[in-house]
Design a protein around this motif. Structure first.
Motif, mmCIF file in Angstrom:
data_model
loop_
_atom_site.group_PDB
_atom_site.id
_atom_site.type_symbol
_atom_site.label_atom_id
_atom_site.label_comp_id
_atom_site.label_asym_id
_atom_site.label_seq_id
_atom_site.Cartn_x
_atom_site.Cartn_y
_atom_site.Cartn_z
ATOM 1 N N LEU A 213 0.817 -1.213 0.000
ATOM 2 C CA LEU A 213 0.000 0.000 0.000
ATOM 3 C C LEU A 213 0.851 1.265 0.000
ATOM 4 O O LEU A 213 0.503 2.253 -0.655
ATOM 5 C CB LEU A 213 -0.943 -0.014 1.206
ATOM 6 C CG LEU A 213 -2.031 -1.099 1.144
ATOM 7 C CD1 LEU A 213 -2.699 -1.273 2.498
ATOM 8 C CD2 LEU A 213 -3.066 -0.771 0.075
ATOM 9 N N VAL A 214 1.966 1.235 0.710
ATOM 10 C CA VAL A 214 2.876 2.389 0.698
ATOM 11 C C VAL A 214 3.375 2.648 -0.721
ATOM 12 O O VAL A 214 3.474 3.800 -1.165
ATOM 13 C CB VAL A 214 4.053 2.163 1.670
ATOM 14 C CG1 VAL A 214 5.153 3.196 1.447
ATOM 15 C CG2 VAL A 214 3.558 2.240 3.115
ATOM 16 N N LYS A 215 3.659 1.577 -1.451
ATOM 17 C CA LYS A 215 4.099 1.736 -2.846
ATOM 18 C C LYS A 215 2.977 2.304 -3.709
ATOM 19 O O LYS A 215 3.203 3.188 -4.546
ATOM 20 C CB LYS A 215 4.564 0.391 -3.396
ATOM 21 C CG LYS A 215 5.889 -0.085 -2.831
ATOM 22 C CD LYS A 215 6.295 -1.421 -3.434
ATOM 23 C CE LYS A 215 7.612 -1.907 -2.849
ATOM 24 N NZ LYS A 215 8.012 -3.226 -3.395
ATOM 25 N N LEU A 216 1.767 1.793 -3.518
ATOM 26 C CA LEU A 216 0.637 2.285 -4.305
ATOM 27 C C LEU A 216 0.348 3.757 -4.005
ATOM 28 O O LEU A 216 -0.039 4.516 -4.896
ATOM 29 C CB LEU A 216 -0.615 1.447 -4.013
ATOM 30 C CG LEU A 216 -0.635 0.024 -4.563
ATOM 31 C CD1 LEU A 216 -1.877 -0.711 -4.067
ATOM 32 C CD2 LEU A 216 -0.608 0.021 -6.087
ATOM 33 N N LEU A 217 0.552 4.142 -2.763
ATOM 34 C CA LEU A 217 0.293 5.524 -2.354
ATOM 35 C C LEU A 217 1.429 6.471 -2.724
ATOM 36 O O LEU A 217 1.270 7.692 -2.634
ATOM 37 C CB LEU A 217 0.059 5.586 -0.839
ATOM 38 C CG LEU A 217 -1.273 5.019 -0.344
ATOM 39 C CD1 LEU A 217 -1.248 4.855 1.170
ATOM 40 C CD2 LEU A 217 -2.431 5.918 -0.755
ATOM 41 N N GLU A 218 2.578 5.895 -3.115
ATOM 42 C CA GLU A 218 3.754 6.694 -3.480
ATOM 43 C C GLU A 218 4.091 7.696 -2.373
ATOM 44 O O GLU A 218 4.243 8.905 -2.602
ATOM 45 C CB GLU A 218 3.523 7.412 -4.811
ATOM 46 C CG GLU A 218 3.283 6.458 -5.974
ATOM 47 C CD GLU A 218 2.956 7.166 -7.280
ATOM 48 O OE1 GLU A 218 3.186 8.392 -7.371
ATOM 49 O OE2 GLU A 218 2.453 6.498 -8.203
ATOM 50 N N VAL A 219 4.211 7.172 -1.159
ATOM 51 C CA VAL A 219 4.480 8.014 0.008
ATOM 52 C C VAL A 219 5.873 8.631 -0.102
ATOM 53 O O VAL A 219 6.855 7.939 -0.375
ATOM 54 C CB VAL A 219 4.371 7.187 1.304
ATOM 55 C CG1 VAL A 219 4.725 8.045 2.519
ATOM 56 C CG2 VAL A 219 2.959 6.615 1.447
ATOM 57 N N ASP A 220 5.960 9.957 0.111
ATOM 58 C CA ASP A 220 7.262 10.626 0.029
ATOM 59 C C ASP A 220 7.976 10.595 1.383
ATOM 60 O O ASP A 220 7.484 10.009 2.357
ATOM 61 C CB ASP A 220 7.114 12.052 -0.505
ATOM 62 C CG ASP A 220 6.358 12.984 0.445
ATOM 63 O OD1 ASP A 220 6.186 12.630 1.631
ATOM 64 O OD2 ASP A 220 5.946 14.077 -0.002
ATOM 65 N N LEU A 221 9.134 11.239 1.454
ATOM 66 C CA LEU A 221 9.941 11.212 2.674
ATOM 67 C C LEU A 221 9.246 11.871 3.860
ATOM 68 O O LEU A 221 9.607 11.634 5.017
ATOM 69 C CB LEU A 221 11.288 11.906 2.420
ATOM 70 C CG LEU A 221 12.227 11.197 1.430
ATOM 71 C CD1 LEU A 221 13.452 12.068 1.162
ATOM 72 C CD2 LEU A 221 12.649 9.839 1.976
ATOM 73 N N PHE A 222 8.244 12.704 3.580
ATOM 74 C CA PHE A 222 7.542 13.414 4.651
ATOM 75 C C PHE A 222 6.222 12.739 5.028
ATOM 76 O O PHE A 222 5.448 13.280 5.817
ATOM 77 C CB PHE A 222 7.283 14.862 4.222
ATOM 78 C CG PHE A 222 8.540 15.605 3.859
ATOM 79 C CD1 PHE A 222 9.379 16.102 4.847
ATOM 80 C CD2 PHE A 222 8.901 15.774 2.532
ATOM 81 C CE1 PHE A 222 10.547 16.773 4.515
ATOM 82 C CE2 PHE A 222 10.066 16.444 2.190
ATOM 83 C CZ PHE A 222 10.897 16.942 3.188
ATOM 84 N N GLY A 223 5.964 11.559 4.451
ATOM 85 C CA GLY A 223 4.744 10.831 4.780
ATOM 86 C C GLY A 223 3.524 11.281 4.010
ATOM 87 O O GLY A 223 2.396 10.926 4.360
ATOM 88 N N ASN A 224 3.727 12.063 2.948
ATOM 89 C CA ASN A 224 2.605 12.519 2.131
ATOM 90 C C ASN A 224 2.292 11.494 1.043
ATOM 91 O O ASN A 224 3.205 10.997 0.377
ATOM 92 C CB ASN A 224 2.938 13.859 1.465
ATOM 93 C CG ASN A 224 3.192 14.950 2.479
ATOM 94 O OD1 ASN A 224 2.357 15.216 3.330
ATOM 95 N ND2 ASN A 224 4.361 15.572 2.394
#
Length: 239
Positions: A213-224
């Protein structure tokens, strides 16, 4: 209505590929005594009362197996492969009771661990597949009524987890649960990195699911997430 009925056939079908909540359910049905039950049809062509009535007759006259794939498995594998998994589990369950012979399955391009032939729109062509569609649908609907008792805000008793306006509005107000299919777009876009961290730390979701899910959400270094970034850009008039 059906093609010539061969009672040596095992029919397999699923219910619940489209919902945002809950498992996908598959059923495998075999009629050893050649019972022909009046009224059996594609579950989608029957109202709830008739499905419930036919379900009770089918499970008393047929040998059947039921298999499920969880929302977690849907998120990790994707819905197509999770459907194959549920069907394999249904056949595994049936194999404990009878020898698996000729298997016909509703759909196309499905690859099961047992030799099987796919039949497009098989639930309206093959008697045993139609029976399996009823068993899978009623079994899943009953599960949704149980989930409704725990999560009444989403209207699961009525919508069975499908993306109805009622369900989508409840998702916006209450947010998703770990029992939702978090990789499905209407749910995914409502997820936050913070919520995922809480769930994985409390072991409500697995690390495999979390990482997917983190990959699908493309979470950046700041958690966005990519959705949060797009929303912020839109509010600023950016692209």
């Amino acid at each position: 209505m059906f093609e010539t009925i061969d009672f040596s056939i095992i029919g397999v079908d699923e219910a619940g590929r489209g919902p945002l909540f809950g498992p996908v359910v598959a059923a495998a049905v075999y009629f050893p005594g050649g019972e022909l039950i009046e009224g059996v049809d594609d579950s989608k062509a029957l109202d709830e009362e008739r499905r419930e009535r036919l379900f009770e007759i089918i499970v008393n006259k047929a040998i059947y197996g039921i298999g499920t794939a969880t929302p977690e498995e849907v998120d990790i594998l994707n819905i197509f492969h999770a459907t194959e998994l549920a069907m394999n589990r249904a056949l595994d369950s049936l194999a404990e009771k009878v020898q698996i012979g000729t298997v016909l399955v509703d759909g196309k391009n499905l690859k099961l661990k047992y030799p099987a032939r796919c039949v497009v729109h098989g639930d309206s062509k093959i008697y045993q597949i139609a029976a399996a569609s009823i068993v899978a649908k009623v079994y899943r609907d009953r599960l949704m009524r149980q989930f409704h008792e725990k999560f009444p805000h989403y209207g699961l008793e009525r919508n069975k987890g499908y993306p109805t306006p009622e369900h989508l509005e409840a998702l916006k107000k209450c947010g998703p649960t770990p029992f939702h299919r978090l990789s499905f777009e209407p749910v995914l876009k409502l997820l936050t990195f913070e919520r995922l961290k809480i769930w994985v730390e409390s072991r409500e979701i697995s690390f495999d699911r979390y990482n997917k899910l983190v990959k699908l959400l493309e979470v950046d270094l700041f958690g966005n997430t990519k959705y949060a970034i797009k929303k912020r850009q839109k509010s600023r008039g950016g692209k």
